[in-house]
Write a protein that holds these residues in place. Structure first.
Motif, PDB file in Angstrom:
ATOM      1  N   LYS A   1       7.283   5.147  10.424  1.00  6.37           N
ATOM      2  CA  LYS A   1       8.591   5.656  10.014  1.00  6.37           C
ATOM      3  C   LYS A   1       8.625   7.147  10.348  1.00  6.37           C
ATOM      4  CE  LYS A   1       9.486   6.064   5.568  1.00  6.37           C
ATOM      5  NZ  LYS A   1       9.839   5.689   4.186  1.00  6.37           N
ATOM      6  N   VAL A   2       9.680   7.589  10.992  1.00  3.55           N
ATOM      7  CA  VAL A   2       9.813   8.992  11.371  1.00  3.55           C
ATOM      8  C   VAL A   2      11.075   9.574  10.740  1.00  3.55           C
ATOM      9  CG1 VAL A   2      11.001   8.432  13.544  1.00  3.55           C
ATOM     10  CG2 VAL A   2       9.872  10.632  13.318  1.00  3.55           C
ATOM     11  N   VAL A   3      10.964  10.817  10.273  1.00  4.73           N
ATOM     12  CA  VAL A   3      12.114  11.559   9.757  1.00  4.73           C
ATOM     13  C   VAL A   3      12.291  12.764  10.674  1.00  4.73           C
ATOM     14  CG1 VAL A   3      13.071  12.858   7.819  1.00  4.73           C
ATOM     15  CG2 VAL A   3      11.682  10.816   7.389  1.00  4.73           C
ATOM     16  N   PHE A   4      13.516  12.972  11.171  1.00  3.48           N
ATOM     17  CA  PHE A   4      13.743  14.066  12.114  1.00  3.48           C
ATOM     18  C   PHE A   4      15.123  14.669  11.916  1.00  3.48           C
ATOM     19  CE2 PHE A   4      14.996  10.099  14.053  1.00  3.48           C
ATOM     20  CZ  PHE A   4      16.161  10.373  14.755  1.00  3.48           C
TER      21      PHE A   4
ATOM     22  N   ARG B   1       0.855  -1.196   0.000  1.00  2.00           N
ATOM     23  CA  ARG B   1       0.000   0.000   0.000  1.00  2.00           C
ATOM     24  C   ARG B   1       0.887   1.240   0.000  1.00  2.00           C
ATOM     25  NH1 ARG B   1      -5.097  -0.363   0.670  1.00  2.00           N
ATOM     26  NH2 ARG B   1      -5.297   1.742   1.474  1.00  2.00           N
ATOM     27  N   PRO B   2       0.377   2.349  -0.568  1.00  2.70           N
ATOM     28  CA  PRO B   2       1.182   3.575  -0.485  1.00  2.70           C
ATOM     29  C   PRO B   2       1.317   4.024   0.969  1.00  2.70           C
ATOM     30  CG  PRO B   2      -0.849   3.927  -1.793  1.00  2.70           C
ATOM     31  CD  PRO B   2      -0.861   2.514  -1.289  1.00  2.70           C
ATOM     32  N   ASP B   3       2.474   4.582   1.312  1.00  2.95           N
ATOM     33  CA  ASP B   3       2.677   5.091   2.675  1.00  2.95           C
ATOM     34  C   ASP B   3       1.702   6.238   2.944  1.00  2.95           C
ATOM     35  OD1 ASP B   3       4.783   3.343   2.645  1.00  2.95           O
ATOM     36  OD2 ASP B   3       6.355   4.876   2.775  1.00  2.95           O
ATOM     37  N   VAL B   4       1.195   6.299   4.168  1.00  6.29           N
ATOM     38  CA  VAL B   4       0.396   7.442   4.609  1.00  6.29           C
ATOM     39  C   VAL B   4       1.367   8.364   5.331  1.00  6.29           C
ATOM     40  CG1 VAL B   4      -1.527   8.207   6.047  1.00  6.29           C
ATOM     41  CG2 VAL B   4      -1.650   5.989   4.877  1.00  6.29           C
TER      42      VAL B   4
END
Length: 197
Positions: free
Chosen positions: A105-108, A73-76
């Motif tokens: 998944k987190v981007v920081f 599925r596409p990422d939300v």
């Protein structure tokens, strides 16, 4: 919003663990320069590569985006740099198919100084009753540089509950904090467990 969630979102502490002495970035770079193991640790944090990208007025840790990742599925993705993105989460529930496997998944970005013991804590409630509390340790990170402008961390896989009794609306509150008890992001959100996407 913070006060009535404080007890629920208290981090689990490891008995006997003490937070290390706080050091500046320069002190870390100078620390045990001739110690091979220490130099490997500093390299793993990226302490000696690239120019810092954070500005003096930037927060110590900036959570840039969150995503729910499900195979096939596409990422939300929630871009947290958009104005009002955090405030809208509570009233725009995600739909998760019962029994589906997914992970966050987190981007920081880390600015100014080493960030020690970043962790994610999440409490989920249904009809006002707590049904789960999870904590994910993300680790310690050096300030981001031109060489590495952000960090991405994928959480452990979860499985949504299934069955007629599990379906319905859930409210959650989550926060990112560190070993110094700094809260870098606190937000409420909601999701629905449904028979299908």
């Amino acid at each position: 919003m913070a006060d009535h969630h404080e007890d629920d979102l208290a981090a689990q502490r490891t008995e006997g663990f003490k937070v290390g002495e706080k050091k500046t970035l320069q002190e870390y770079q100078e620390l045990d320069k001739d110690d091979e193991a220490m130099n490997r640790w500093k390299a793993s944090l990226g302490l000696n590569s690239g120019e810092p990208i954070g500005q003096p007025t930037d927060p110590k840790c900036l959570i840039k985006s969150l995503a729910m990742v499900t195979a096939g599925r596409p990422d939300v993705v929630i871009d947290l740099s958009s104005p009002g993105a955090v405030d809208s989460l509570k009233n725009k529930p995600f739909t998760i198919k019962e029994g589906a496997k997914f992970h966050i998944k987190v981007v920081f970005q880390v600015n100014h100084e080493v960030l020690s013991g970043l962790k994610y804590i999440q409490v989920v409630k249904r009809k006002g009753i707590r049904v789960s509390k999870d904590q994910e340790m993300l680790g310690s990170y050096a300030p981001n540089t031109t060489h590495k402008p952000s960090y991405t961390k994928e959480f452990n896989e979860e499985e949504a509950p299934s069955g007629m009794l599990a379906r319905g609306h859930y409210n959650a509150v989550s926060k990112f904090d560190d070993d110094d008890n700094n809260t870098h992001l606190l937000f409420e959100w909601s999701f629905d467990i449904a028979k299908d996407w």
